[in-house]
Design an enzyme around this catalytic site. Sequence first.
Site, PDB file in Angstrom:
ATOM      1  N   ASP A   1       0.826  -1.195   0.000  1.00 10.82           N
ATOM      2  CA  ASP A   1       0.000   0.000   0.000  1.00 10.82           C
ATOM      3  C   ASP A   1       0.869   1.258   0.000  1.00 10.82           C
ATOM      4  O   ASP A   1       1.874   1.331   0.704  1.00 10.82           O
ATOM      5  CB  ASP A   1      -0.895  -0.019   1.250  1.00 10.82           C
ATOM      6  CG  ASP A   1      -1.915   1.090   1.265  1.00 10.82           C
ATOM      7  OD1 ASP A   1      -2.728   1.151   0.331  1.00 10.82           O
ATOM      8  OD2 ASP A   1      -1.899   1.893   2.210  1.00 10.82           O
TER       9      ASP A   1
ATOM     10  N   GLU B   1       1.561  -0.705  -5.118  1.00 14.39           N
ATOM     11  CA  GLU B   1       0.539   0.289  -5.422  1.00 14.39           C
ATOM     12  C   GLU B   1       1.282   1.614  -5.453  1.00 14.39           C
ATOM     13  O   GLU B   1       1.497   2.252  -4.431  1.00 14.39           O
ATOM     14  CB  GLU B   1      -0.558   0.321  -4.352  1.00 14.39           C
ATOM     15  CG  GLU B   1      -1.658   1.317  -4.713  1.00 14.39           C
ATOM     16  CD  GLU B   1      -2.208   2.101  -3.533  1.00 14.39           C
ATOM     17  OE1 GLU B   1      -3.313   2.655  -3.664  1.00 14.39           O
ATOM     18  OE2 GLU B   1      -1.539   2.183  -2.488  1.00 14.39           O
TER      19      GLU B   1
END
Length: 523
Positions: free
Chosen positions: A202, A261
Amino acid sequence: MQSEWWRSAAVYQLYVRSFADGDGDGNGDLAGARGRLDHLADLGVDAVWLTPFYRSPMADGGYDVADYCDVDPRFGTLADFDDLLARAHELGMRVLVDVVPNHTSDQHAWFVEALAATPGDPARERYLFRDGRGADGSLPPNDWESIFGGPAWTRVPDGQWYLHLFAPEQPDLNWRNPQVRAEFAKILGFWLDRGVDGFRIDVAHGMIKHPDLPDTGLHRQISLLGRAELPYFDQDEVHEIYRDWRRLLDSYDGGRIGVAEAWAPTSERLARYVRPDELHQAFNFALLEAPWSAAEFRTVVAESLATTERVGATTTWVLGNHDVRRPVTRYGDGERGLRRAAAAALLSFALPGSVYVYQGEELGLPEVLDLPEEVLQDPQRSSGADRGRDGCRVPMPWSGAHPPFGFSTTAASWLPAPARWADRTVAAQREAPASVLRTYREALRIRREHPALGDGTLRWLDAPEGVLVFTREPGLVCATNFGPDPVELDLPGRLLHRSDAFAGPVPEWTGTLPGECTAWLTT
């Protein structure tokens, strides 16, 4: 050499809280997800990515982690995770888990310790605490803005401020602190030792900030994400972290991977995350952001393939996830949105590289735009972002004629499913002679079995305006008509599959490609 399975993989994003409820409390959990893994095996994906299930106060849907090495009780136990992992492996699917290294929860033991400490204490060095500006320090240290709106700084009672690029409950870690790096090496090792096949990282672009924390001089900074240089994103030093992580991943057998990401201002900058000694994949959000246009799609595809090829990586194609509006709604909603979403999916499945499918895309689910105000939970609503992201996180409809459609034994699911989804359930679409689910299953079957699909290259063919045609060797042609009207194409071959198969029987190929449709031909 270990199998480079990720270069061609079809990966399914499973949003744990919204996939399946195993204990009847209205929240999806690991036991519920384990019980529904047969659906994913039947769909034909190679791997499953699980969103965070760690201990969390859920200020941001689990992306505010209080304990990275335990399961939040609302999602089950470590034993439940082990059971899910074993079942997925038994079904031939790999499992990726989310790791959230940019920030912790404000209830993480480290941050609790930092708040109890005084300025300058080593406990505060794990985060980014700074003195404020102005005569009395009452102004934030700089002009950085939170992704969720407002300043990216919150003041604590002793007068210092701490950085949070997201919600105040998500304080950013200081990745120049060796304790932080050592702790995350232990966290990754904990899950790798349990048998996970990799990690989705993330905010992979955000862990390192410019050391001087300079002002940006900009307003509405979130609008520049992935489009401009910002001092808190995509700093060169972040790549040192991923070289360390790659060495750790490579020390395990079985082809363990890292997936970024990452948002970067150019495709060249994004490709740096997947250099040979760094991560294995980086989500390509450019296709997700591209408007419905043949020219725009071709530009994105050509640039993406060229830049990843230069570093020896493959491109990872994404049309949706838990942070953006669902493709059906984004492409126009209703029947038009459904046609376009299916066409875009088949086009992406035919491209060289890996593909990700967000749960519910295989059912043609639209965004739920009419959720009652009182059930909305996403903190991104505070930024004025169209009521936030709850609408793409509504629980999966499995069966039955009424909400929650088999998701839970209680009607009070954490977000309510709309009654109009009765014909969109997994059961209804499995039983129907033609459905979006059947269209996806057949596409993924062909993708898995056809020697031309997955990793490799493509060659563009001449096509009329508004149409994209490319060939994959050996012997496959993909044609997408972005316009509303049928076009005649001089393409020989036999029809393998068409994106509008969900609407009913598809005739043999005669050269006519309907509007807003993708066809696969074998030559």
